[in-house]
Structures are given as structure tokens and as C-alpha cells.
Design a protein around this motif. Structure first.
Motif, PDB file in Angstrom:
ATOM      1  N   LEU A  45       9.724   1.515  -0.407  1.00 59.00           N
ATOM      2  CA  LEU A  45       9.585   0.195   0.212  1.00 59.00           C
ATOM      3  C   LEU A  45      10.174   0.165   1.618  1.00 59.00           C
ATOM      4  CD1 LEU A  45      10.412  -2.050  -2.865  1.00 59.00           C
ATOM      5  CD2 LEU A  45       8.376  -2.292  -1.425  1.00 59.00           C
ATOM      6  N   LEU A  46      11.268   0.859   1.808  1.00 59.57           N
ATOM      7  CA  LEU A  46      11.921   0.855   3.120  1.00 59.57           C
ATOM      8  C   LEU A  46      11.038   1.456   4.211  1.00 59.57           C
ATOM      9  CD1 LEU A  46      15.552   1.778   2.036  1.00 59.57           C
ATOM     10  CD2 LEU A  46      14.838  -0.375   3.105  1.00 59.57           C
ATOM     11  N   THR A  47      10.072   2.283   3.815  1.00 63.23           N
ATOM     12  CA  THR A  47       9.145   2.842   4.813  1.00 63.23           C
ATOM     13  C   THR A  47       8.061   1.833   5.186  1.00 63.23           C
ATOM     14  OG1 THR A  47       7.586   3.804   3.212  1.00 63.23           O
ATOM     15  CG2 THR A  47       9.505   5.133   3.816  1.00 63.23           C
ATOM     16  N   LYS A  48       7.933   0.757   4.406  1.00 63.60           N
ATOM     17  CA  LYS A  48       6.891  -0.247   4.637  1.00 63.60           C
ATOM     18  C   LYS A  48       7.434  -1.533   5.261  1.00 63.60           C
ATOM     19  CE  LYS A  48       3.831   2.191   2.196  1.00 63.60           C
ATOM     20  NZ  LYS A  48       2.617   2.802   2.797  1.00 63.60           N
ATOM     21  N   ILE A  49       8.752  -1.668   5.288  1.00 63.64           N
ATOM     22  CA  ILE A  49       9.378  -2.933   5.659  1.00 63.64           C
ATOM     23  C   ILE A  49      10.019  -2.857   7.030  1.00 63.64           C
ATOM     24  CG2 ILE A  49      11.339  -4.441   5.077  1.00 63.64           C
ATOM     25  CD1 ILE A  49      10.744  -3.932   2.150  1.00 63.64           C
ATOM     26  N   THR A  73      19.557  -1.918  -4.902  1.00 63.35           N
ATOM     27  CA  THR A  73      20.601  -1.041  -4.369  1.00 63.35           C
ATOM     28  C   THR A  73      20.155  -0.397  -3.061  1.00 63.35           C
ATOM     29  OG1 THR A  73      21.513  -0.565  -6.563  1.00 63.35           O
ATOM     30  CG2 THR A  73      21.973   1.031  -4.809  1.00 63.35           C
ATOM     31  N   GLN A  74      18.942   0.139  -3.049  1.00 62.31           N
ATOM     32  CA  GLN A  74      18.442   0.797  -1.842  1.00 62.31           C
ATOM     33  C   GLN A  74      18.152  -0.203  -0.733  1.00 62.31           C
ATOM     34  OE1 GLN A  74      19.678   3.421  -3.250  1.00 62.31           O
ATOM     35  NE2 GLN A  74      18.202   4.672  -2.128  1.00 62.31           N
ATOM     36  N   LEU A  75      17.537  -1.328  -1.076  1.00 66.84           N
ATOM     37  CA  LEU A  75      17.205  -2.312  -0.043  1.00 66.84           C
ATOM     38  C   LEU A  75      18.464  -2.896   0.593  1.00 66.84           C
ATOM     39  CD1 LEU A  75      14.221  -4.332  -1.585  1.00 66.84           C
ATOM     40  CD2 LEU A  75      14.144  -2.327  -0.087  1.00 66.84           C
ATOM     41  N   ILE A 121       8.262  -9.152  -2.682  1.00 69.63           N
ATOM     42  CA  ILE A 121       8.094  -7.945  -3.485  1.00 69.63           C
ATOM     43  C   ILE A 121       8.163  -8.330  -4.959  1.00 69.63           C
ATOM     44  CG2 ILE A 121       9.023  -5.663  -4.031  1.00 69.63           C
ATOM     45  CD1 ILE A 121      10.388  -5.785  -1.212  1.00 69.63           C
ATOM     46  N   VAL A 122       7.114  -8.040  -5.692  1.00 70.25           N
ATOM     47  CA  VAL A 122       7.079  -8.328  -7.126  1.00 70.25           C
ATOM     48  C   VAL A 122       7.098  -7.005  -7.865  1.00 70.25           C
ATOM     49  CG1 VAL A 122       5.833  -9.457  -9.001  1.00 70.25           C
ATOM     50  CG2 VAL A 122       5.759 -10.432  -6.683  1.00 70.25           C
ATOM     51  N   ILE A 123       8.145  -6.790  -8.671  1.00 74.87           N
ATOM     52  CA  ILE A 123       8.339  -5.497  -9.323  1.00 74.87           C
ATOM     53  C   ILE A 123       8.204  -5.631 -10.830  1.00 74.87           C
ATOM     54  CG2 ILE A 123      10.859  -5.758  -9.409  1.00 74.87           C
ATOM     55  CD1 ILE A 123      10.953  -2.698  -8.827  1.00 74.87           C
ATOM     56  N   LYS A 124       7.593  -4.616 -11.445  1.00 72.03           N
ATOM     57  CA  LYS A 124       7.377  -4.599 -12.898  1.00 72.03           C
ATOM     58  C   LYS A 124       7.406  -3.153 -13.354  1.00 72.03           C
ATOM     59  CE  LYS A 124       5.820  -7.051 -16.593  1.00 72.03           C
ATOM     60  NZ  LYS A 124       5.929  -5.980 -17.590  1.00 72.03           N
ATOM     61  N   ILE A 151       3.237  -5.389  -4.452  1.00 74.23           N
ATOM     62  CA  ILE A 151       3.300  -5.262  -5.907  1.00 74.23           C
ATOM     63  C   ILE A 151       3.772  -3.849  -6.225  1.00 74.23           C
ATOM     64  CG2 ILE A 151       2.049  -5.569  -8.058  1.00 74.23           C
ATOM     65  CD1 ILE A 151       2.003  -8.056  -6.234  1.00 74.23           C
ATOM     66  N   VAL A 152       4.857  -3.743  -6.982  1.00 75.96           N
ATOM     67  CA  VAL A 152       5.538  -2.457  -7.150  1.00 75.96           C
ATOM     68  C   VAL A 152       5.729  -2.138  -8.633  1.00 75.96           C
ATOM     69  CG1 VAL A 152       7.627  -1.155  -6.597  1.00 75.96           C
ATOM     70  CG2 VAL A 152       6.769  -2.868  -4.985  1.00 75.96           C
TER      71      VAL A 152
END
Length: 233
Positions: A45-49, A73-75, A121-124, A151-152
Motif C-alpha cells: 500500500l505504501l507504494t500506492k499512497i 503497523t506499516q502505515l 482502504i477496505v481490508i478483508k 480493496i485489499v
């Protein structure tokens, strides 16, 4: 059965996916593996944000302390702040058909933020029929206007992207991006994606079914709510 991997795959992530698919591992190892996959998804995600922009992350209750925690944690290691929402959904299928499943929200935790959000960001843990993602996303966009909707999931069923897009008007689905590691094309009559994430996620994570997970208050929700209360005093 054909499993297709996305361009994000590497040996470490492949090993984590193989661990999820192993039905013999205990709940604690499954939880730890989900958290690690969340961290890898956070890195993707960090590469897209754009790190100067606002971010809102939404999760289901069963994923909150594991997959979502890994992503957060990463974000939060790289972003000033990330708002968070958690949903308790009650899935049911009146006709025992996976694609007709409904997932009404019975409870939610939602942090306040500006109405205009750059990245929602919607995560499932897995997206199959997409009813939970659809329900939670509809609820979120009633109060949040995102520029981008990501969508992740670690694993998706091969028709999930198109099915989810078909549930929304063009002005919404044009904002969609999908981040995942693997796509599977086999599903049992009970709706389990094969190999997917190795079974029904509630039980694999250690919950005693859907009712049990809907009684659970994630530690991450308790911690964030406590921090917000302290900050407002």
C-alpha cells in the motif's frame, strides 16, 4: 484448480500463503501469519499512497487484531495518522447460495475524520462473494468521500473484482484499486475458496463461529478508543 499470483508475490509471501492453507496449524500460528501478511500488504500500500495525503482503513472485527493490525503497523510507521473503522457483520444466505449472501452491520467502531479522504482502504482476509466488503463500503461512503478506494486482501476469488464493481455506480467503481497476493478459481458448495486461506476464517483464527466473533471486542479497538478518550481530556 488454478491459483494465480499477483505481481506482488515473493518467496516470503508465498510461504505465508502456504501456511494459511495448511489446515493442521493452530490458531496462534494462523493469527501470526495473518499479521505478517498484513504487514506485507501494508508495504504494498505504501507504494500506492502519497504519504502527505489522508488515509482511512476499514476492517471486519475478525481481521482487526491480525491482518488489519499488520497493515496499520506499516502505515503508521510512515504516515502521520491513519483513521480506522471496524465492522461487525452478520453473514447469512437465505437460499444457501454464496452469491446471494447478505452481511448486515450489527455494530461498528468508526473514528471521526474529514469528510474528504484521499485514500479509503477496505481490508478483508479473503474476498469471495464480496458481500461484506460491499456492505461496509456502502456504509462508509455515506459519511466519507474518498478520492481513491483500495480493496485489499491476501486472497481473492477470481470473480470478486467484477462482482464488486457491478454493485456500484461508475463514479464509485472508477475509484477502485485492488491489492492482493493470490487469486483462486475454485469454491466448494459451502462457499469455501480452495485453497483460499485454508478454511473458514472465524474458526481458523480461534473464534467459535460467527456469534462468538461478533461478541469479541478487538484489542486494537480498545487501544485506539482509549487513546482518543485521553486525547480529548
Amino acid at each position: 484448480m488454478t491459483r494465480k499470483y499477483s505481481s506482488l508475490i515473493n518467496n516470503h509471501i508465498r510461504s505465508l500463503l502456504d501456511t494459511l492453507a495448511d489446515k493442521s496449524i493452530e490458531a496462534q500460528q494462523y493469527q501470526e501469519t495473518m499479521t505478517k501478511l498484513g504487514m506485507s500488504l501494508g508495504d504494498a500500500l505504501l507504494t500506492k499512497i502519497d504519504k502527505e495525503k489522508s488515509v482511512y482503513l476499514a476492517s471486519t472485527v475478525e481481521d482487526a487484531d491480525f491482518l488489519a493490525r499488520g497493515v496499520l503497523t506499516q502505515l503508521e510507521n510512515h504516515l502521520d495518522s491513519v483513521a480506522f473503522a471496524c465492522f461487525w457483520n452478520q453473514r447469512f444466505s437465505p437460499f444457501e447460495i454464496e452469491d446471494l449472501t447478505a452481511a448486515p452491520i450489527i455494530k461498528k467502531y468508526q473514528e471521526k475524520t474529514l469528510n474528504d479522504v484521499n485514500y479509503l482502504i477496505v481490508i478483508k482476509s479473503i474476498i469471495s462473494g464480496a458481500c461484506v466488503v460491499k456492505t461496509n463500503l456502502i456504509n462508509l461512503i455515506q459519511t466519507i468521500t474518498p478520492d481513491n478506494i483500495i480493496i485489499v486482501a491476501p486472497v481473492m476469488y477470481h470473480t470478486a473484482q467484477e462482482k464488486l464493481k457491478n454493485e456500484f455506480d461508475k463514479n464509485i467503481y472508477d475509484k477502485f484499486q485492488f491489492i492482493y497476493f493470490a487469486e483462486d478459481d475454485e469454491r466448494t458448495q459451502e462457499g469455501e475458496v480452495i485453497p483460499g486461506i485454508g478454511g473458514m476464517v472465524y474458526e481458523r483464527l480461534g473464534f467459535q463461529g460467527q456469534d462468538d466473533k461478533n461478541r469479541y471486542i478487538p484489542e486494537i479497538v480498545k487501544q485506539r478508543r482509549s487513546q482518543l478518550i485521553k486525547a480529548s481530556v
